[in-house]
Design a protein around this motif. Structure first.
Motif: not given
Length: 578
Positions: A59-72
């Motif tokens: 159950p792992h999800v990679g998050v390749l984002l800048d600091n946008t609301p989607e990250f939190p």
């Protein structure tokens, strides 16, 4: 793989507690979400993740984002789903970036259109991409619009973060952080700094790093405080953002404080709502200058990314010190060969360390600690857990009052702008340069914080062609390009035909051979001359770091102190003041 950390509160519970709280709680540019909306958004993404993960997949999800609301939102989603976020570093490139995703077994990667070029052509079999700023993404989330956060699936032992931390081998290790540990870290900082629901945390450090998540987002979540995001750190936008969002707390790493001090001073700089900055590597000189200019106290802390050791600042901590171990704790400074505790530091009247040869050793936690291991890396775990103790890999010394001072790292790492880099990995890339017969990469001290990358190249060197070569390397991270390039006819070697790294480091950029460099802010290489050297030396003196320019220090590096009491014959690092 489950943790044995026994904290009673989960991150999922903290997320669910925000349900029904209709105060503004998350700001980013023009977007504002209430605490309730962030909890609902996390719940929707948790249900989507559960549907997307193949049966039997980790159950792992990679998050390749800048600091946008989607990250939190995805941090909260992972917690509710009993899953873990692997923060993917966008400064990584090519096969190394693909390796990070594959190693953490992420079957879902959340990204945005701006980062899609980084993934082009990478071998990522079985990985589902979710691109947040597209209609397709909105359509995927639409069926879960009425989702409500349910924390019942999560336990304190569930993994919630896989934090990459670099080592001397070149391949980043993914440190495991459980829900219990992250929630406990957030609550601890709430207690330490008195964070409350009316505070606003300004998150300007990248959220793929542990600093922003553990020291900024987690305490805000635990206290019900607001979070204001800056997509990427901007020194010029720092104060306008702080005023706009009424931010009271922020975290920093490395050179961020210097970048803020380099902005043009204004008479109203102290007119801001901030009350505290918490971070690492600001340096005593810059921390004092920051407080004078902005009226904001900076608190330096120490904590290994793996969670095995932490030192907290307390009132009365001397300038330059990190803090004292908690009462009853088992943090000690040991000689790594004899396993004996190092004697306390002695200082001269100017505050300069006199007995660094004996006083500096590796910081070790001999007691119970929340280190939860590395993902799929038992060899690295054994290295950390030698003798049943947690060895931090960091060098410290302590004064006679028990305060601890950071002295460097034990292995052959470079730390550039708070990024840990491996010399061997950079060497392998630079070796492709057509004019290179041999390449050696090593750290030279930075006048502000951490290191800069220096390379010695044996062969033919064309500064413009070398710059073009660097730009064409798909796996050269943004922090890896050498600041200094020394050009030699023949690589200096030891009697056993190994590169004479100690000699290269000791001479650094003060050598008889031609040296080319990229001054800060410059895009091209030019010859490094006497005027450049004088300017650097003046900057080291101005920041109280002139001890790092000593040839003995540069030659041996901080790791020399890990070799035993007879390995180094020198005195002094940086001055200490009370």
């Amino acid at each position: 793989m489950k943790s044995t950390w026994n904290a009673r509160v989960t991150v999922a519970e903290l997320v669910a507690e925000r349900w029904g709280d209709h105060r503004p709680g998350l700001w980013c540019e023009e977007q504002v979400l209430t605490h309730h909306e962030t909890a609902a958004g996390a719940a929707a993404r948790a249900q989507l993740l559960t549907e997307l993960l193949p049966r039997g997949a980790e159950p792992h999800v990679g998050v390749l984002l800048d600091n946008t609301p989607e990250f939190p939102l995805w941090l909260g989603a992972a917690a509710l789903a009993g899953a873990a976020v692997a923060g993917i570093n966008p400064t990584r490139r090519g096969p190394e970036l693909a390796r990070d995703i594959r190693h953490t077994e992420c079957r879902v990667v959340v990204t945005e259109r701006a980062h899609l070029p980084l993934l082009d052509g990478l071998e990522l079999p079985g990985v589902r991409l979710l691109v947040t700023d597209t209609e397709a993404y909105a359509d995927l989330l639409a069926p879960y619009a009425d989702a409500r956060p349910d924390a019942s699936r999560a336990t304190p032992a569930d993994r919630v973060l896989l934090c990459f931390t670099s080592g001397s081998t070149g391949a980043p290790k993914a440190a495991i952080c459980s829900q219990g540990r992250l929630a406990a870290a957030g609550r601890s900082l709430v207690e330490q700094f008195g964070v409350g629901p009316d505070d606003v945390h300004y998150v300007c450090m990248p959220m793929f790093h542990g600093n922003a998540v553990i020291a900024d987002w987690a305490p805000a979540l635990a206290a019900g405080a607001g979070v204001a995001l800056r997509r990427r750190f901007s020194a010029s936008r720092f104060l306008p953002d702080v005023r706009r969002y009424r931010a009271t707390y922020f975290t920093y790493v490395g050179r961020a404080v210097q970048y803020l001090l380099a902005t043009e001073a204004r008479p109203d700089d102290r007119d801001n709502p901030l009350r505290l900055g918490f971070g690492t590597e600001a340096g005593a000189v810059d921390a004092a200058a920051f407080e004078r200019r902005f009226g904001v106290r900076l608190v330096e802390g120490y904590g290994s990314s793996e969670g095995g050791a932490a030192v907290q600042w307390t009132p009365g901590t001397p300038s330059g010190a990190v803090g004292r171990p908690a009462r009853g704790g088992e943090l000690v400074v040991l000689d790594p060969h004899t396993r004996a505790e190092c004697p306390p530091a002695d200082f001269d009247a100017a505050g300069r360390l006199l007995n660094g040869n004996a006083a500096i050793g590796e910081l070790v936690n001999r007691g119970p600690n929340p280190f939860e291991g590395y993902w799929r890396n038992p060899e690295a775990e054994r290295e950390r857990r030698r003798d049943g103790w947690y060895w931090t890999g960091d060098l410290f010394y302590r004064d006679r009052d028990g305060f601890l001072y950071f002295a460097g790292r034990t292995d052959d790492r470079l730390r550039v702008d708070s990024e840990n880099l491996a010399a061997a990995l950079i060497e392998n890339i630079l070796a492709r340069y057509e004019g290179a017969v041999a390449v050696a990469v090593y750290a030279v001290p930075d006048p502000v914080a951490g290191d800069q990358v220096m390379a010695t190249l044996a062969g033919d060197f064309d500064p413009a062609g070398f710059l073009e070569f660097l730009a064409a390397q798909p796996d050269l991270g943004t922090k890896m390009a050498p600041r200094f390039v020394r050009v030699v006819e023949r690589m200096p070697v030891t009697a056993t035909n190994k590169v004479h790294r100690a000699g290269l480091r000791g001479e650094g950029f003060r050598c008889a051979d031609p040296v080319w460099w990229r001054p800060p802010g410059a895009s091209a290489y030019r010859r490094f001359g006497a005027v450049d050297l004088a300017g650097l030396e003046a900057e080291f003196r101005a920041r109280g770091r002139e001890g790092l320019m000593a040839e003995e220090y540069m030659a041996e590096g901080p790791s020399a102190f890990a070799k035993g009491p007879s390995s180094v014959r020198r005195q002094g690092l940086e001055p200490r003041t009370r």
